[in-house]
Design a protein around this motif. Structure first.
Motif, PDB file in Angstrom:
ATOM      1  N   LEU A  34      26.130 -20.621  11.291  1.00 16.66           N
ATOM      2  CA  LEU A  34      24.765 -20.252  11.650  1.00 16.66           C
ATOM      3  C   LEU A  34      23.789 -21.312  11.176  1.00 16.66           C
ATOM      4  O   LEU A  34      23.956 -21.881  10.098  1.00 16.66           O
ATOM      5  N   THR A  35      22.753 -21.579  11.979  1.00 15.51           N
ATOM      6  CA  THR A  35      21.643 -22.382  11.494  1.00 15.51           C
ATOM      7  C   THR A  35      20.731 -21.463  10.669  1.00 15.51           C
ATOM      8  O   THR A  35      20.858 -20.235  10.712  1.00 15.51           O
ATOM      9  N   SER A  36      19.808 -22.052   9.931  1.00 15.52           N
ATOM     10  CA  SER A  36      18.876 -21.254   9.124  1.00 15.52           C
ATOM     11  C   SER A  36      18.062 -20.312  10.001  1.00 15.52           C
ATOM     12  O   SER A  36      17.841 -19.145   9.648  1.00 15.52           O
ATOM     13  N   MET A  37      17.609 -20.799  11.159  1.00 21.35           N
ATOM     14  CA  MET A  37      16.804 -19.959  12.025  1.00 21.35           C
ATOM     15  C   MET A  37      17.637 -18.857  12.659  1.00 21.35           C
ATOM     16  O   MET A  37      17.152 -17.730  12.841  1.00 21.35           O
ATOM     17  N   GLU A  38      18.904 -19.118  12.973  1.00 25.91           N
ATOM     18  CA  GLU A  38      19.766 -18.075  13.520  1.00 25.91           C
ATOM     19  C   GLU A  38      19.980 -16.967  12.489  1.00 25.91           C
ATOM     20  O   GLU A  38      19.962 -15.784  12.837  1.00 25.91           O
ATOM     21  N   PHE A  39      20.173 -17.338  11.230  1.00 26.37           N
ATOM     22  CA  PHE A  39      20.303 -16.313  10.193  1.00 26.37           C
ATOM     23  C   PHE A  39      19.026 -15.485  10.097  1.00 26.37           C
ATOM     24  O   PHE A  39      19.076 -14.249  10.013  1.00 26.37           O
ATOM     25  N   ASP A  40      17.872 -16.148  10.106  1.00 29.53           N
ATOM     26  CA  ASP A  40      16.598 -15.425  10.014  1.00 29.53           C
ATOM     27  C   ASP A  40      16.450 -14.426  11.159  1.00 29.53           C
ATOM     28  O   ASP A  40      15.997 -13.294  10.959  1.00 29.53           O
ATOM     29  N   LEU A  41      16.828 -14.844  12.356  1.00 26.58           N
ATOM     30  CA  LEU A  41      16.727 -13.944  13.508  1.00 26.58           C
ATOM     31  C   LEU A  41      17.657 -12.740  13.342  1.00 26.58           C
ATOM     32  O   LEU A  41      17.254 -11.597  13.592  1.00 26.58           O
ATOM     33  N   LEU A  42      18.891 -12.982  12.923  1.00 22.93           N
ATOM     34  CA  LEU A  42      19.831 -11.870  12.741  1.00 22.93           C
ATOM     35  C   LEU A  42      19.353 -10.927  11.641  1.00 22.93           C
ATOM     36  O   LEU A  42      19.482  -9.700  11.759  1.00 22.93           O
ATOM     37  N   ARG A  43      18.810 -11.463  10.563  1.00 20.65           N
ATOM     38  CA  ARG A  43      18.304 -10.611   9.479  1.00 20.65           C
ATOM     39  C   ARG A  43      17.140  -9.748   9.975  1.00 20.65           C
ATOM     40  O   ARG A  43      17.062  -8.550   9.666  1.00 20.65           O
ATOM     41  N   ILE A  44      16.249 -10.349  10.763  1.00 23.30           N
ATOM     42  CA  ILE A  44      15.106  -9.604  11.294  1.00 23.30           C
ATOM     43  C   ILE A  44      15.577  -8.466  12.197  1.00 23.30           C
ATOM     44  O   ILE A  44      15.128  -7.324  12.070  1.00 23.30           O
ATOM     45  N   PHE A  45      16.489  -8.767  13.112  1.00 18.06           N
ATOM     46  CA  PHE A  45      17.003  -7.721  14.001  1.00 18.06           C
ATOM     47  C   PHE A  45      17.806  -6.688  13.211  1.00 18.06           C
ATOM     48  O   PHE A  45      17.650  -5.472  13.409  1.00 18.06           O
ATOM     49  N   GLY A  46      18.679  -7.159  12.321  1.00 18.32           N
ATOM     50  CA  GLY A  46      19.568  -6.262  11.607  1.00 18.32           C
ATOM     51  C   GLY A  46      18.855  -5.274  10.706  1.00 18.32           C
ATOM     52  O   GLY A  46      19.350  -4.158  10.484  1.00 18.32           O
ATOM     53  N   THR A  47      17.710  -5.655  10.159  1.00 17.46           N
ATOM     54  CA  THR A  47      16.958  -4.751   9.279  1.00 17.46           C
ATOM     55  C   THR A  47      15.925  -3.930  10.045  1.00 17.46           C
ATOM     56  O   THR A  47      15.177  -3.163   9.439  1.00 17.46           O
ATOM     57  N   ARG A  48      15.902  -4.077  11.365  1.00 17.23           N
ATOM     58  CA  ARG A  48      14.986  -3.294  12.208  1.00 17.23           C
ATOM     59  C   ARG A  48      15.734  -2.765  13.426  1.00 17.23           C
ATOM     60  O   ARG A  48      15.405  -3.102  14.566  1.00 17.23           O
ATOM     61  N   PRO A  49      16.766  -1.949  13.220  1.00 14.78           N
ATOM     62  CA  PRO A  49      17.598  -1.478  14.340  1.00 14.78           C
ATOM     63  C   PRO A  49      16.809  -0.574  15.283  1.00 14.78           C
ATOM     64  O   PRO A  49      15.890   0.147  14.887  1.00 14.78           O
ATOM     65  N   ASN A  50      17.190  -0.664  16.558  1.00 16.19           N
ATOM     66  CA  ASN A  50      16.638   0.214  17.599  1.00 16.19           C
ATOM     67  C   ASN A  50      15.116   0.107  17.725  1.00 16.19           C
ATOM     68  O   ASN A  50      14.457   1.055  18.137  1.00 16.19           O
ATOM     69  N   ARG A  51      14.587  -1.046  17.363  1.00 16.81           N
ATOM     70  CA  ARG A  51      13.153  -1.293  17.522  1.00 16.81           C
ATOM     71  C   ARG A  51      12.949  -2.477  18.450  1.00 16.81           C
ATOM     72  O   ARG A  51      13.598  -3.517  18.300  1.00 16.81           O
ATOM     73  N   VAL A  52      12.051  -2.327  19.408  1.00 18.80           N
ATOM     74  CA  VAL A  52      11.735  -3.436  20.303  1.00 18.80           C
ATOM     75  C   VAL A  52      10.812  -4.393  19.560  1.00 18.80           C
ATOM     76  O   VAL A  52       9.767  -3.997  19.045  1.00 18.80           O
ATOM     77  N   LEU A  53      11.219  -5.651  19.500  1.00 14.87           N
ATOM     78  CA  LEU A  53      10.413  -6.685  18.857  1.00 14.87           C
ATOM     79  C   LEU A  53       9.943  -7.676  19.914  1.00 14.87           C
ATOM     80  O   LEU A  53      10.768  -8.243  20.648  1.00 14.87           O
ATOM     81  N   SER A  54       8.645  -7.877  19.993  1.00 12.51           N
ATOM     82  CA  SER A  54       8.110  -8.855  20.931  1.00 12.51           C
ATOM     83  C   SER A  54       8.323 -10.260  20.390  1.00 12.51           C
ATOM     84  O   SER A  54       8.611 -10.454  19.199  1.00 12.51           O
ATOM     85  N   ARG A  55       8.168 -11.253  21.239  1.00 10.51           N
ATOM     86  CA  ARG A  55       8.305 -12.637  20.793  1.00 10.51           C
ATOM     87  C   ARG A  55       7.293 -12.953  19.693  1.00 10.51           C
ATOM     88  O   ARG A  55       7.603 -13.646  18.734  1.00 10.51           O
ATOM     89  N   ASP A  56       6.077 -12.444  19.836  1.00 11.10           N
ATOM     90  CA  ASP A  56       5.054 -12.731  18.840  1.00 11.10           C
ATOM     91  C   ASP A  56       5.392 -12.071  17.501  1.00 11.10           C
ATOM     92  O   ASP A  56       5.156 -12.649  16.440  1.00 11.10           O
ATOM     93  N   GLN A  57       5.944 -10.852  17.539  1.00  9.41           N
ATOM     94  CA  GLN A  57       6.378 -10.208  16.294  1.00  9.41           C
ATOM     95  C   GLN A  57       7.483 -11.010  15.621  1.00  9.41           C
ATOM     96  O   GLN A  57       7.497 -11.162  14.395  1.00  9.41           O
ATOM     97  N   ILE A  58       8.398 -11.530  16.416  1.00 11.61           N
ATOM     98  CA  ILE A  58       9.476 -12.342  15.861  1.00 11.61           C
ATOM     99  C   ILE A  58       8.907 -13.580  15.187  1.00 11.61           C
ATOM    100  O   ILE A  58       9.335 -13.973  14.099  1.00 11.61           O
ATOM    101  N   LEU A  59       7.911 -14.207  15.815  1.00 16.40           N
ATOM    102  CA  LEU A  59       7.273 -15.379  15.216  1.00 16.40           C
ATOM    103  C   LEU A  59       6.662 -15.031  13.868  1.00 16.40           C
ATOM    104  O   LEU A  59       6.808 -15.762  12.885  1.00 16.40           O
ATOM    105  N   ASN A  60       5.963 -13.911  13.819  1.00 14.39           N
ATOM    106  CA  ASN A  60       5.320 -13.513  12.567  1.00 14.39           C
ATOM    107  C   ASN A  60       6.351 -13.194  11.485  1.00 14.39           C
ATOM    108  O   ASN A  60       6.173 -13.551  10.319  1.00 14.39           O
ATOM    109  N   LEU A  61       7.424 -12.518  11.863  1.00 13.26           N
ATOM    110  CA  LEU A  61       8.436 -12.132  10.884  1.00 13.26           C
ATOM    111  C   LEU A  61       9.206 -13.324  10.340  1.00 13.26           C
ATOM    112  O   LEU A  61       9.655 -13.315   9.191  1.00 13.26           O
TER     113      LEU A  61
END
Length: 239
Positions: free
Chosen positions: A162-189
């Protein structure tokens, strides 16, 4: 004072390379220079730079090929430098695993800010003084994400790079299951405002993640696209 982080500038333009070495050295970094891929590979035998500034147009082996070589063998930040500013070069660079790109001619202050951003994302997080709220492991489809070591393992226990950014993305999704995240929310997180929520950067990185975690990347079930809204992690999918 801690040890200075090492940067490697790979550019066949002697004037540009020497200017960047001088400027970044004045900003507190230890900076090395290489004129081509052969010189870069030779330096990597004895050096482990924290980040590589990699020109796309190089004599012999081009920057995109060298970026692929770096990503496969070294845990280092990569910023692609392109004179043309062509969108296709940016997309290919991101697909290969580059962390960012900058187009020539560039402002040195902007380049410095991008370097700091990539290095900041790559640094291990400082351990909190209170117990962490996040679990140590998260099930991501058939895989397991280890938060403490920032590593991903498949169902057979084999590590998936994994790259650092790929890990960050997986952590963000994994700790927020079943929630729709917009691109802008992903940027902020991710605290990464260098991305534009309306370009393809996020989509490209998520597509690359799907190839690593989805049993069938063409029909993603773990990280699903919600049309017009963003993306959603479904923890019960593909287990």
């Amino acid at each position: 004072m801690g040890e200075r982080e090492t940067l490697l500038v790979v550019d066949d333009d002697t004037q540009v390379r020497e200017m960047l070495v001088d400027y970044l050295s004045s900003q507190g970094y230890r900076v090395l220079g290489a004129a081509d891929g052969e010189s870069m590979r030779a330096l990597l035998q004895s050096e482990t730079p924290a980040l590589v500034l990699l020109d796309i147009t190089l004599p012999g082996e081009d920057g995109l090929s060298l970026a692929r070589y770096l990503r496969e063998r070294h845990d280092t930040g990569i910023i692609m430098v392109t004179a043309s500013g062509e969108v296709i070069d940016r997309i290919i660079g991101l697909e290969i695993g580059a962390d960012d790109y900058v187009a020539k001619p560039f402002d040195t202050r902007e380049l410095l800010a991008r370097i700091k951003s990539v290095l900041r994302r790559a640094r291990p997080a400082v351990a909190p003084t209170v117990p962490a709220a996040e679990p140590e492991q998260i099930r991501i489809g058939p895989c397991r994400l280890h938060l403490d070591s920032r590593r991903l393992f498949d169902a057979d226990g084999m590590e998936i790079a994994l790259t650092s950014m790929e890990f960050d993305l997986l952590r963000i999704f994994g700790t927020r299951p079943n929630r729709v995240l917009s691109r802008d929310q992903i940027l902020n997180l991710t605290q990464n405002r260098d991305w534009d929520p309306y370009d393809r950067s996020i989509d490209i990185r998520i597509a690359r993640l799907r190839r690593k975690i989805e049993p069938d990347p063409s029909k993603p079930q773990v990280i699903r696209t919600v049309r017009g809204a963003g993306y959603m992690f479904v923890p019960t999918a593909a287990v």
